[in-house]
Scaffold this active site. Structure first.
Site, PDB file in Angstrom:
ATOM      1  N   GLU A 147      61.550  39.368  36.491  1.00 44.16           N
ATOM      2  CA  GLU A 147      61.204  39.319  35.067  1.00 44.16           C
ATOM      3  C   GLU A 147      62.307  40.012  34.261  1.00 44.16           C
ATOM      4  OE1 GLU A 147      58.775  37.664  33.356  1.00 44.16           O
ATOM      5  OE2 GLU A 147      60.104  38.400  31.791  1.00 44.16           O
ATOM      6  N   CYS A 259      63.512  50.958  33.499  1.00 44.70           N
ATOM      7  CA  CYS A 259      64.258  50.031  34.377  1.00 44.70           C
ATOM      8  C   CYS A 259      65.679  50.476  34.719  1.00 44.70           C
ATOM      9  CB  CYS A 259      64.280  48.643  33.759  1.00 44.70           C
ATOM     10  SG  CYS A 259      62.649  47.891  33.717  1.00 44.70           S
TER      11      CYS A 259
HETATM   12  N1  LIG Z   1      58.728  47.517  31.940  1.00 44.14           N
HETATM   13  C1  LIG Z   1      59.666  46.604  31.800  1.00 44.14           C
HETATM   14  O1  LIG Z   1      60.241  46.416  30.719  1.00 44.14           O
HETATM   15  C2  LIG Z   1      60.061  45.729  32.964  1.00 44.14           C
HETATM   16  C3  LIG Z   1      60.872  44.591  32.743  1.00 44.14           C
HETATM   17  C4  LIG Z   1      61.211  43.788  33.835  1.00 44.14           C
HETATM   18  C5  LIG Z   1      60.802  44.131  35.113  1.00 44.14           C
HETATM   19  N2  LIG Z   1      60.032  45.259  35.302  1.00 44.14           N
HETATM   20  C6  LIG Z   1      59.586  45.573  36.660  1.00 44.14           C
HETATM   21  O2  LIG Z   1      58.222  45.175  36.786  1.00 44.14           O
HETATM   22  C7  LIG Z   1      57.508  46.082  37.631  1.00 44.14           C
HETATM   23  C8  LIG Z   1      56.320  46.648  36.881  1.00 44.14           C
HETATM   24  O3  LIG Z   1      56.803  47.401  35.781  1.00 44.14           O
HETATM   25  P1  LIG Z   1      55.835  47.896  34.608  1.00 44.14           P
HETATM   26  O4  LIG Z   1      56.673  48.588  33.618  1.00 44.14           O
HETATM   27  O5  LIG Z   1      54.980  46.740  34.185  1.00 44.14           O
HETATM   28  O6  LIG Z   1      54.936  48.951  35.419  1.00 44.14           O
HETATM   29  P2  LIG Z   1      53.611  49.714  34.939  1.00 44.14           P
HETATM   30  O7  LIG Z   1      53.654  51.025  35.592  1.00 44.14           O
HETATM   31  O8  LIG Z   1      53.484  49.605  33.452  1.00 44.14           O
HETATM   32  O9  LIG Z   1      52.434  48.833  35.575  1.00 44.14           O
HETATM   33  C9  LIG Z   1      52.150  48.736  36.940  1.00 44.14           C
HETATM   34  C10 LIG Z   1      50.647  48.591  37.109  1.00 44.14           C
HETATM   35  O10 LIG Z   1      50.351  48.306  38.470  1.00 44.14           O
HETATM   36  C11 LIG Z   1      49.120  48.906  38.787  1.00 44.14           C
HETATM   37  N3  LIG Z   1      48.958  48.968  40.245  1.00 44.14           N
HETATM   38  C12 LIG Z   1      49.630  49.722  41.139  1.00 44.14           C
HETATM   39  N4  LIG Z   1      49.185  49.491  42.391  1.00 44.14           N
HETATM   40  C13 LIG Z   1      48.206  48.552  42.288  1.00 44.14           C
HETATM   41  C14 LIG Z   1      47.368  47.893  43.226  1.00 44.14           C
HETATM   42  N5  LIG Z   1      47.429  48.156  44.531  1.00 44.14           N
HETATM   43  N6  LIG Z   1      46.460  47.007  42.769  1.00 44.14           N
HETATM   44  C15 LIG Z   1      46.366  46.741  41.453  1.00 44.14           C
HETATM   45  N7  LIG Z   1      47.141  47.324  40.515  1.00 44.14           N
HETATM   46  C16 LIG Z   1      48.060  48.220  40.923  1.00 44.14           C
HETATM   47  C17 LIG Z   1      49.197  50.250  38.091  1.00 44.14           C
HETATM   48  O11 LIG Z   1      47.920  50.835  37.921  1.00 44.14           O
HETATM   49  C18 LIG Z   1      49.861  49.856  36.765  1.00 44.14           C
HETATM   50  O12 LIG Z   1      48.895  49.550  35.779  1.00 44.14           O
HETATM   51  C19 LIG Z   1      58.543  47.119  38.076  1.00 44.14           C
HETATM   52  O13 LIG Z   1      59.092  46.716  39.308  1.00 44.14           O
HETATM   53  C20 LIG Z   1      59.602  47.049  36.996  1.00 44.14           C
HETATM   54  O14 LIG Z   1      60.858  47.435  37.452  1.00 44.14           O
HETATM   55  C21 LIG Z   1      59.647  46.046  34.252  1.00 44.14           C
END
Ligand SMILES: NC(=O)c1ccc[n+]([C@@H]2O[C@H](COP(=O)([O-])OP(=O)(O)OC[C@H]3O[C@@H](n4cnc5c(N)ncnc54)[C@H](O)[C@@H]3O)[C@@H](O)[C@H]2O)c1
Length: 428
Positions: A147, A259
């Protein structure tokens, strides 16, 4: 969508808006209960309307049961966190692997299992091994679909992406995913099918390259400060070269957020495992880590070394505008050092009070810009919110001798000079 954070919730709401039936799963019960009541856990422009609309029309659902949700889904996106390992630099894949172990018990018909989380190259291979311990490889396909959305612009970025990368050699999965993304492809998004490992590396290489561009212009800004040059002229002059491009050439504080800091570290760690030294990215990480110290030095010199009992106002504390995300925000490195020297910090952020700053003595949240600025000795414009772009400092600060240090170069230095305000920017 497994993991209802910045990526899972935005992608889930957008996929639902495109007409798909989506379940957003999270193991955070409070988050899921709140979402069912229309309470959105993050600040992201446009997201609330999208979530409420699609929850009401039944396209978007929320659940804490991973197993039930997987059973009724054809396509499963893993969107959980991949933070940096404690006391290390590699990506901590515990959440991803835990999800894989849970998913495998609920597979009874063909499922496409996709990593949307940012995962190091070879993670897809590992997931395939974990799941195939319990299920035949014919029953699932592991695909990488990184993403690229940016916080603050996430809904727009998801809806109008530059490119959609699908990492798989499986023709059937590729066909299904091309169909899923068809509404975005028809609006101009490029659809690229690569190997799974390539897709994983495209994501890390993209983030590392953008982090490098930011760090590059930050270092050029350091040179500009010493040589009576405005870094904005350099950025314009460089950016007009189409081979370079003007974006990500804005000098400022160090890059932060959820990130770039973790992904730059993780890619060097992955490369080390392959016995490849990514020396450029390693230098970028070092330079970026050093940057808050350079800015602190400059603050000391602007304040003539006198910080004791000085009131410092931070305008914005998140790592960038239009998000409430505090992860790796540059101010988290600067504020502890400033209070150690005896400064008193007042901060205002449009997204409100921050628990990350609650542990410090002499750090106070102000409910509005006016009270944050009142009687300040130094004002640090830390984040580029629109709210900070036309402030009448003289009428709000009340004390005569305040200094503005604008990390985002929002204001014109010459206009500030006319107003007889002591104003300093970055790289000028
Ligand atoms: N934040 C960004 O801008 C962005 C952009 C591109 C890619 N990413 C990538 O996407 C991924 C997620 O990032 P994010 O910022 O959305 O993270 P985040 O911490 O906001 O969300 C992750 C969610 O996963 C949940 N979770 C964890 N273990 C779980 C399980 N076993 N079952 C169900 N839910 C579970 C957590 O409770 C949390 O709500 C990361 O790898 C990040 O590098 C993030």
């Amino acid at each position: 969508m497994i993991g209802t954070g910045y990526v899972g919730l935005v992608s889930g709401a957008c996929f639902a808006d495109l007409g798909n039936e989506v379940t957003c799963v999270d193991n955070d019960i409070k988050k899921i209960n709140n979402l069912k009541k229309g309470i959105i856990p993050i600040f992201e422009p446009g997201l609330e309307e999208l979530v409420i609309k699609n929850y009401k029309n039944g396209k978007l659902n929320f659940s804490t049961s991973l197993k039930d949700s997987v059973k009724k889904s054809d396509i499963i996106f893993i969107c959980v966190g991949t933070p940096t390992k404690k006391n290390g630099i590699s990506a901590d894949l515990t959440q991803v692997y835990n999800v894989a172990r849970e998913i495998r018990t609920s597979i009874s018909k063909f499922k496409i299992i996709i990593t949307k989380s940012t995962v190091p190259l070879t993670t897809g291979d590992e997931l395939e091994k974990i799941i195939s311990k319990k299920k035949s490889r014919k029953l699932f396909s592991v695909v990488s679909n990184p993403e690229f959305l940016r916080e603050g612009e996430a809904v727009r970025d998801f809806t109008f992406p530059d490119r959609i990368i699908i990492g798989t050699n499986d023709k059937k999965s590729n066909k299904i995913l091309k169909n899923l993304y068809a509404p975005l492809i028809s609006k101009g998004a490029k659809y690229i099918n690569t190997s799974r490992r390539s897709a994983e590396l495209i994501k890390y290489s993209s983030n590392a390259f953008l982090a490098t561009k930011i760090t590059f212009i930050n270092e050029i800004a350091n040179l500009c400060e010493k040589s009576d040059i405005n870094v904005e002229d350099i950025a314009i002059g460089m950016g007009l070269d189409v081979r370079i491009g003007s974006r990500f050439l804005r000098a400022g504080p160090s890059y932060g957020g959820s990130c770039f800091p973790k992904d730059t570290k993780a890619i060097t760690n992955t490369a080390d495992k392959f016995k490849i030294n990514l020396s450029v990215i390693k230098s970028v990480i070092k330079s970026n880590q050093n940057r808050p110290l350079l800015l602190l030095k400059r603050i000391h010199s602007l304040m003539k070394g006198k910080l004791k009992n000085k009131k410092i106002c931070f305008l914005g504390v998140t790592f960038k505008a239009n998000t409430d995300d505090m992860r790796d925000s540059p101010c988290l490195k600067m504020i502890p050092s400033l209070i150690k020297k005896g400064a008193i910090i007042n901060y205002f952020d449009p997204t409100g009070y921050k628990k990350e700053l609650s542990k410090y003595r002499n750090v106070y949240f102000s409910r509005d810009i006016k009270s944050a600025l009142f009687n300040a000795n130094l004002i640090i414009i830390h984040t580029e919110w629109n709210d900070f772009k036309s402030i009448n400092f003289k009428s709000l600060v009340k004390n005569k001798n305040f200094i503005i240090f604008d990390f985002r170069n929002i204001y014109s230095a010459s206009k500030m000079k006319q107003l007889k305000i002591k104003y300093f920017g970055i790289g000028k």
